[in-house]
Design an enzyme around this catalytic site. Structure first.
Site, PDB file in Angstrom:
ATOM      1  N   ASP A   8       0.857  -1.186   0.000  1.00 14.88           N
ATOM      2  CA  ASP A   8       0.000   0.000   0.000  1.00 14.88           C
ATOM      3  C   ASP A   8       0.891   1.233   0.000  1.00 14.88           C
ATOM      4  O   ASP A   8       1.761   1.377   0.878  1.00 14.88           O
ATOM      5  CB  ASP A   8      -0.904   0.011   1.236  1.00 14.88           C
ATOM      6  CG  ASP A   8      -2.014  -1.022   1.150  1.00 14.88           C
ATOM      7  OD1 ASP A   8      -2.073  -1.745   0.134  1.00 14.88           O
ATOM      8  OD2 ASP A   8      -2.819  -1.114   2.096  1.00 14.88           O
ATOM      9  N   ASP A 129     -15.239  -2.777  -1.669  1.00 16.25           N
ATOM     10  CA  ASP A 129     -14.870  -2.524  -0.285  1.00 16.25           C
ATOM     11  C   ASP A 129     -16.156  -2.303   0.492  1.00 16.25           C
ATOM     12  O   ASP A 129     -16.928  -1.388   0.172  1.00 16.25           O
ATOM     13  CB  ASP A 129     -13.969  -1.296  -0.184  1.00 16.25           C
ATOM     14  CG  ASP A 129     -12.724  -1.429  -1.063  1.00 16.25           C
ATOM     15  OD1 ASP A 129     -12.299  -2.575  -1.301  1.00 16.25           O
ATOM     16  OD2 ASP A 129     -12.198  -0.400  -1.507  1.00 16.25           O
TER      17      ASP A 129
END
Length: 241
Positions: A8, A129
């Site tokens: 990330d 998500d």
């Protein structure tokens, strides 16, 4: 089953967030390319990369770091975060990204996803998500009124390569994945599903592996790999069995 180690990106560094909060970032490596190379050396078959700044900005931000990762490893890379138009999709796939993950735009502009799948067969994934089962967008800052299942079903006939299902409430907390929710989603779809969020132990990976028949293609792991809760070699062995 595939293990996708996660890189990330925030401000050019490799970080992990807690529940998607940008102000709760822990830096694990200031060289994402070195981190990718370490994953490759350990035997990983894919790398999962997210441009966190891009997810919030709505456009690619950490391009230099992504390009450095692509130059450092000869592994397929899947990339998400801030990819909201065909130009960005074309750009990254031309640069060598194997698969792009479309999140917010999948909710906002599903026709764009369909067009991208036609232009780039097998190279488009949809990132769903979910917070409390409902789709969250704009870097998880906004929760919609659309359920994860409803959104996934919209793309059943679009040619999407995979659905990446993240439980935001588990992400970065090492609380265990919401496997029941992800497996229930996978069982309703013909599209392969990738588990993301909360993986904390080898037992979590064994539980995911045991549900492979539901349609689970792989699992994304981040924090547990970085802080040593999961040994990478053992993780690869568990998922290979």
């Amino acid at each position: 089953m595939i293990l996708f180690p996660a890189i990330d990106l925030k401000d050019g560094q490799c970080v992990r967030l807690r529940k998607g909060e940008m102000d709760q970032a822990t830096v694990f490596n200031d060289s994402p390319a070195d981190q990718a190379a370490a994953f490759a050396l350990a035997g990983c078959r894919w790398i999962h990369v997210v441009d966190l700044n891009g997810a919030f900005a709505g456009r690619p931000v950490n391009a230099p770091a992504v390009e450095a990762i692509l130059a450092a490893v000869d592994l397929p890379v899947q990339l998400g975060g801030g990819i909201r138009d065909l130009a960005a999709i074309d750009l990254w796939l031309d640069k060598g990204v194997r698969r792009v993950i479309l999140g917010t735009v999948a909710l906002r502009d599903p026709q764009l996803v369909r067009e991208a799948c036609k232009r780039h067969p097998g190279r488009i994934a949809v990132g769903i998500d979910a917070r409390g089962g409902m789709v969250a967008v704009e870097g998880w800052a906004e929760t919609s009124a659309v359920s994860a299942l409803d959104l996934a079903l919209r793309f059943e006939d679009a040619g999407v390569a995979a659905i990446v299902h993240t439980d935001i409430d588990r992400d970065g907390l090492l609380a265990g994945p919401n496997l029941d929710a992800t497996a229930a989603l996978a069982e309703r779809l013909t599209t392969p599903v990738i588990v993301s969020g909360g993986v904390a132990s080898l037992d979590d990976l064994r539980a995911i592996r045991a549900r492979a028949a539901a349609g689970l293609e792989g699992v994304i792991s981040g924090r547990a790999l970085y802080d040593g809760r999961i040994d990478l070699a053992e993780a690869l062995a568990v998922l290979a069995d």
